[in-house]
Design a protein around this motif. Structure first.
Motif, short mmCIF file in Angstrom:
data_model
loop_
_atom_site.label_atom_id
_atom_site.label_comp_id
_atom_site.label_asym_id
_atom_site.label_seq_id
_atom_site.Cartn_x
_atom_site.Cartn_y
_atom_site.Cartn_z
N LEU A 96 0.82 -1.11 0.04
CA LEU A 96 0.13 -0.14 -0.12
C LEU A 96 1.08 1.41 -0.15
O LEU A 96 1.96 1.41 0.70
CB LEU A 96 -1.01 -0.12 1.31
CG LEU A 96 -1.93 -1.14 1.39
CD1 LEU A 96 -2.80 -1.01 3.04
CD2 LEU A 96 -2.87 -1.02 0.36
N ASP A 97 0.50 2.01 -0.82
CA ASP A 97 1.49 3.30 -0.54
C ASP A 97 0.95 4.21 0.51
O ASP A 97 -0.25 3.76 1.19
CB ASP A 97 1.13 4.49 -2.23
CG ASP A 97 -0.25 4.77 -2.34
OD1 ASP A 97 -0.91 4.98 -1.42
OD2 ASP A 97 -0.62 4.85 -3.56
N ASP A 98 1.61 5.55 0.88
CA ASP A 98 1.14 5.94 2.03
C ASP A 98 -0.03 6.71 2.09
O ASP A 98 -0.78 6.42 3.14
CB ASP A 98 2.37 7.38 1.99
CG ASP A 98 3.76 6.98 2.25
OD1 ASP A 98 3.82 5.81 2.54
OD2 ASP A 98 4.54 7.62 2.04
N GLU A 99 -0.80 7.05 0.88
CA GLU A 99 -2.16 7.45 0.82
C GLU A 99 -3.17 6.24 1.33
O GLU A 99 -3.78 6.53 2.12
CB GLU A 99 -2.33 8.19 -0.32
CG GLU A 99 -3.90 9.01 -0.25
CD GLU A 99 -3.73 10.06 0.55
OE1 GLU A 99 -5.02 10.03 0.89
OE2 GLU A 99 -2.76 10.53 1.05
N GLN A 100 -2.61 5.30 0.72
CA GLN A 100 -3.72 4.11 0.82
C GLN A 100 -3.52 3.55 2.14
O GLN A 100 -4.55 3.16 2.93
CB GLN A 100 -3.28 2.77 -0.31
CG GLN A 100 -3.68 3.11 -1.50
CD GLN A 100 -3.05 2.30 -2.53
OE1 GLN A 100 -2.14 1.40 -2.21
NE2 GLN A 100 -3.72 2.17 -3.75
N ALA A 101 -2.59 3.60 3.02
CA ALA A 101 -2.05 3.02 4.00
C ALA A 101 -2.94 4.07 5.30
O ALA A 101 -3.49 3.46 6.12
CB ALA A 101 -0.77 3.12 4.45
N LYS A 102 -2.81 5.31 4.87
CA LYS A 102 -3.44 6.18 5.61
C LYS A 102 -5.07 6.17 5.78
O LYS A 102 -5.72 6.17 6.61
CB LYS A 102 -3.18 7.80 5.39
CG LYS A 102 -3.66 8.96 6.10
CD LYS A 102 -3.06 10.15 5.80
CE LYS A 102 -3.57 11.38 6.50
NZ LYS A 102 -3.22 12.79 5.99
#
Length: 274
Positions: free
Chosen positions: A138-144
């Motif tokens: 997951l990229d940072d935005e998806q993880a957030k």
């Protein structure tokens, strides 16, 4: 003569006491009538009823709950401390769901109970999400977004985030029945499923292979053998992959259907027997 005066004085005192008692009794009854007919003041989720008119001026209120369906944030702790709830009581509340459906819900409860203490807490929810985020896909935005949705899902379904708010197996069965009976909750309850898919879609192809499905089962705490068997069953068209749409539908159908012939029963691994 003196004795007569004493008797008259005592009789006068007794009469005064009787009048005072009658007056107090009348006043009490009047206050109770006022209380019965007092109009409650509501603030959205809580209503306040004036105790009595004199206290109303000082802002004293009696608080009572306006909610009838969902429990408040302290229900979990209260229910867990109660020794009066038996298995038969739970079944009476239990909603007319089949034993097959209840087995499926117990299976998911066991998966979400990451620390295996028999209870689901928000800490378990976080640990569950962390397993998928730790894969690094997951990229940072998806993880957030995933973290925020996990938190929101907990708050909507189980209330406060605190160490004393936990979900037993029986409560999970009851709450999932409630979710499936509420159209709005049903639509929102499993919106974290796409993030599980994206977390195991290692090559970001938009499809999950059997190897990537094994990652999914590893995060659930299940074996590669179980993953291979489940994938073979749920890959109904035999193309060796699952799309995001297929994955989400299988995940939701697991909760929604009581049809034992549906392949979605394999989605969360082998069903537990108890």
């Amino acid at each position: 003569m003196a004795a007569s005066l004493v008797r008259l004085g005592l009789r006068s005192i007794a009469l005064n006491l009787e009048r005072t008692a009658a007056l107090l009794s009348t006043t009490t009854v009047q206050n109770q009538i006022k209380l019965i007919h007092s109009k409650a003041t509501c603030t959205g989720t809580v209503c306040y009823l004036p105790e009595r008119e004199a206290e109303l001026d000082r802002g004293a209120y009696r608080r009572y709950s306006k909610q009838h369906g969902r429990p408040d944030q302290h229900r979990r702790k209260h229910d867990s401390d109660s020794a009066s709830e038996s298995d038969s009581d739970t079944e009476c509340k239990g909603f007319d769901r089949s034993e097959f459906w209840r087995r499926k819900m117990r299976t998911v409860h066991n998966i979400l109970d990451v620390d295996k203490d028999g209870l689901i807490s928000f800490s378990d929810f976080q640990l569950f999400a962390d397993r998928f985020k730790a894969l690094g896909h997951l990229d940072d935005e998806q993880a957030k977004e995933f973290t925020a949705i996990i938190k929101l899902t907990w708050e909507e379904q189980w209330g406060a985030i605190d160490p004393y708010n936990f979900v037993t197996v029986e409560q999970y069965l009851e709450d999932m029945h409630h979710v499936l009976s509420d159209r709005s909750l049903k639509k929102r309850a499993h919106r974290w499923l796409p993030y599980l898919f994206k977390a195991v879609d290692k090559d970001k192809s938009g499809y999950i292979s059997v190897a990537e499905f094994k990652l999914f089962f590893q995060c659930l705490g299940l074996s590669n053998e179980h993953a291979a068997v489940a994938f073979a069953v749920i890959d109904t068209n035999g193309d060796g992959k699952l799309s995001l749409k297929e994955f989400v539908k299988l995940g939701k159908d697991f909760f929604f259907t009581e049809d034992e012939s549906k392949v979605s029963k394999m989605f969360w691994g082998p069903l537990i027997d108890v």
